[in-house]
Design a protein around this motif. Structure first.
Motif, PDB file in Angstrom:
ATOM      1  N   LEU A   1       8.088 -61.087 -17.689  1.00  0.00           N
ATOM      2  CA  LEU A   1       8.834 -60.772 -16.479  1.00  0.00           C
ATOM      3  C   LEU A   1      10.007 -61.731 -16.283  1.00  0.00           C
ATOM      4  N   THR A   2       9.771 -63.017 -16.522  1.00  0.00           N
ATOM      5  CA  THR A   2      10.846 -63.991 -16.362  1.00  0.00           C
ATOM      6  C   THR A   2      11.975 -63.710 -17.348  1.00  0.00           C
ATOM      7  N   ASP A   3      11.626 -63.335 -18.561  1.00  0.00           N
ATOM      8  CA  ASP A   3      12.642 -62.977 -19.553  1.00  0.00           C
ATOM      9  C   ASP A   3      13.491 -61.813 -19.046  1.00  0.00           C
ATOM     10  N   ALA A   4      12.836 -60.790 -18.504  1.00  0.00           N
ATOM     11  CA  ALA A   4      13.573 -59.629 -18.006  1.00  0.00           C
ATOM     12  C   ALA A   4      14.468 -60.012 -16.831  1.00  0.00           C
ATOM     13  N   ILE A   5      13.964 -60.817 -15.914  1.00  0.00           N
ATOM     14  CA  ILE A   5      14.749 -61.208 -14.741  1.00  0.00           C
ATOM     15  C   ILE A   5      15.979 -62.003 -15.154  1.00  0.00           C
ATOM     16  N   PHE A   6      15.816 -62.919 -16.093  1.00  0.00           N
ATOM     17  CA  PHE A   6      16.908 -63.825 -16.443  1.00  0.00           C
ATOM     18  C   PHE A   6      17.863 -63.264 -17.500  1.00  0.00           C
ATOM     19  N   HIS A   7      17.444 -62.232 -18.228  1.00  0.00           N
ATOM     20  CA  HIS A   7      18.285 -61.757 -19.330  1.00  0.00           C
ATOM     21  C   HIS A   7      18.778 -60.321 -19.189  1.00  0.00           C
ATOM     22  N   ARG A   8      18.292 -59.585 -18.200  1.00  0.00           N
ATOM     23  CA  ARG A   8      18.851 -58.253 -17.956  1.00  0.00           C
ATOM     24  C   ARG A   8      20.310 -58.409 -17.541  1.00  0.00           C
ATOM     25  N   ARG A   9      21.176 -57.579 -18.087  1.00  0.00           N
ATOM     26  CA  ARG A   9      22.603 -57.615 -17.791  1.00  0.00           C
ATOM     27  C   ARG A   9      23.097 -56.201 -17.506  1.00  0.00           C
ATOM     28  N   ALA A  10      24.179 -56.101 -16.750  1.00  0.00           N
ATOM     29  CA  ALA A  10      24.853 -54.814 -16.594  1.00  0.00           C
ATOM     30  C   ALA A  10      25.559 -54.478 -17.907  1.00  0.00           C
ATOM     31  N   VAL A  11      25.216 -53.328 -18.474  1.00  0.00           N
ATOM     32  CA  VAL A  11      25.764 -52.902 -19.764  1.00  0.00           C
ATOM     33  C   VAL A  11      26.851 -51.861 -19.508  1.00  0.00           C
ATOM     34  N   ARG A  12      28.019 -52.088 -20.083  1.00  0.00           N
ATOM     35  CA  ARG A  12      29.153 -51.178 -19.894  1.00  0.00           C
ATOM     36  C   ARG A  12      29.688 -50.636 -21.218  1.00  0.00           C
TER      37      ARG A  12
ATOM     38  N   ASN B   1      12.996 -52.257 -10.221  1.00  0.00           N
ATOM     39  CA  ASN B   1      11.890 -52.011 -11.158  1.00  0.00           C
ATOM     40  C   ASN B   1      12.374 -51.218 -12.370  1.00  0.00           C
ATOM     41  N   LEU B   2      13.144 -50.175 -12.103  1.00  0.00           N
ATOM     42  CA  LEU B   2      13.635 -49.323 -13.183  1.00  0.00           C
ATOM     43  C   LEU B   2      14.493 -50.126 -14.162  1.00  0.00           C
ATOM     44  N   MET B   3      15.379 -50.953 -13.641  1.00  0.00           N
ATOM     45  CA  MET B   3      16.285 -51.698 -14.517  1.00  0.00           C
ATOM     46  C   MET B   3      15.549 -52.753 -15.332  1.00  0.00           C
ATOM     47  N   LEU B   4      14.574 -53.415 -14.727  1.00  0.00           N
ATOM     48  CA  LEU B   4      13.796 -54.404 -15.477  1.00  0.00           C
ATOM     49  C   LEU B   4      12.941 -53.718 -16.543  1.00  0.00           C
ATOM     50  N   ALA B   5      12.356 -52.559 -16.193  1.00  0.00           N
ATOM     51  CA  ALA B   5      11.563 -51.820 -17.180  1.00  0.00           C
ATOM     52  C   ALA B   5      12.449 -51.324 -18.321  1.00  0.00           C
ATOM     53  N   ALA B   6      13.677 -50.917 -18.007  1.00  0.00           N
ATOM     54  CA  ALA B   6      14.600 -50.486 -19.052  1.00  0.00           C
ATOM     55  C   ALA B   6      14.896 -51.621 -20.016  1.00  0.00           C
ATOM     56  N   TYR B   7      15.112 -52.806 -19.488  1.00  0.00           N
ATOM     57  CA  TYR B   7      15.325 -53.972 -20.354  1.00  0.00           C
ATOM     58  C   TYR B   7      14.123 -54.160 -21.280  1.00  0.00           C
ATOM     59  N   GLY B   8      12.932 -53.966 -20.739  1.00  0.00           N
ATOM     60  CA  GLY B   8      11.727 -54.104 -21.544  1.00  0.00           C
ATOM     61  C   GLY B   8      11.641 -53.097 -22.669  1.00  0.00           C
ATOM     62  N   GLN B   9      12.317 -51.962 -22.536  1.00  0.00           N
ATOM     63  CA  GLN B   9      12.344 -50.937 -23.592  1.00  0.00           C
ATOM     64  C   GLN B   9      13.522 -51.121 -24.547  1.00  0.00           C
ATOM     65  N   GLY B  10      14.340 -52.134 -24.298  1.00  0.00           N
ATOM     66  CA  GLY B  10      15.525 -52.312 -25.126  1.00  0.00           C
ATOM     67  C   GLY B  10      16.710 -51.482 -24.666  1.00  0.00           C
ATOM     68  N   LEU B  11      16.595 -50.875 -23.493  1.00  0.00           N
ATOM     69  CA  LEU B  11      17.678 -50.083 -22.926  1.00  0.00           C
ATOM     70  C   LEU B  11      18.557 -50.957 -22.034  1.00  0.00           C
ATOM     71  N   GLY B  12      19.807 -50.554 -21.886  1.00  0.00           N
ATOM     72  CA  GLY B  12      20.717 -51.213 -20.968  1.00  0.00           C
ATOM     73  C   GLY B  12      20.966 -50.321 -19.763  1.00  0.00           C
ATOM     74  N   THR B  13      21.290 -50.937 -18.633  1.00  0.00           N
ATOM     75  CA  THR B  13      21.568 -50.201 -17.404  1.00  0.00           C
ATOM     76  C   THR B  13      22.802 -50.769 -16.729  1.00  0.00           C
TER      77      THR B  13
END
Length: 198
Positions: free
Chosen positions: A11-22, A128-140
């Motif tokens: 969870l900490t990895d997702a919180i700190f490393h999720r980014r807006a992907v453009r 929740n959706l964006m953090l779960a997407a990061y967990g799947q290797g998806l960008g949001t």
């Protein structure tokens, strides 16, 4: 819907490393993956457990490219000159600029009126959706400027959305074209900290 679709990231990895992907790759998002993201979204807390969210999922780059042009035209035509969009009007008038960033999937979280704090609840579901997407290797990437267009009665009819639903959080998703550099964050601005021991 298979929980194993979610990659085992902390969870900490997702919180700190999720980014807006453009910028997204050509790899297609799978419907099972999006279904799993919706399941993650509805695990969010909500006031009095009213769960006021509803979802629209649109997949397909050709359709989303058309939506991008329609959103841009709406923004340029309708927003007052004092609004922030006019500092970006040159960009939105550029036919080559894609406000949805070339993603293959758009998820719109709508709230259902008459509920307690539905907007805040829908934003919790979006996180929740964006953090779960990061967990799947998806960008949001949240697309806030698309919200007024997605709330137009004629667009809701086109999308099969009930009239009383209100657009809260549009977010595009897909596989990132590459890594995204972190954006600096400021330290928490705490006005007061009262920590009593008894």
């Amino acid at each position: 819907m298979n929980p194993s679709l979610v990659t085992d990231v902390g969870l900490t990895d997702a919180i700190f490393h999720r980014r807006a992907v453009r910028e997204f790759s050509a790899r297609e998002t799978e419907p099972d993956s999006v279904e799993q993201l919706l399941v993650a979204a509805v695990q969010a807390p909500s006031a009095l457990n009213q769960q006021p969210w509803g979802f629209v999922v649109i997949h397909g780059r050709t359709r989303l490219a058309d939506y991008s042009q329609r959103v841009k035209a709406f923004l340029v035509a309708t927003y007052p000159t004092s609004f922030e969009v006019h500092s970006r009007s040159d960009l939105y008038e550029d036919p080559h600029y894609d406000i949805l960033h070339g993603a293959d999937t758009l998820v719109v979280i709508y709230s259902k009126r008459g509920r307690l704090h539905p907007t805040e609840d829908c934003c919790l579901a979006a996180e929740n959706l964006m953090l779960a997407a990061y967990g799947q290797g998806l960008g949001t990437c949240p697309i806030g400027f698309a919200r007024p267009w997605l709330d137009l009665p004629e667009i809701k009819r086109e999308l099969g959305v009930p009239d009383h639903w209100v657009a809260v959080f549009p977010v595009v998703l897909g596989y990132p074209a590459g890594p995204v550099a972190p954006t600096p964050r400021e330290e928490p601005d705490v006005a007061n900290w009262v920590w009593e021991t008894s």
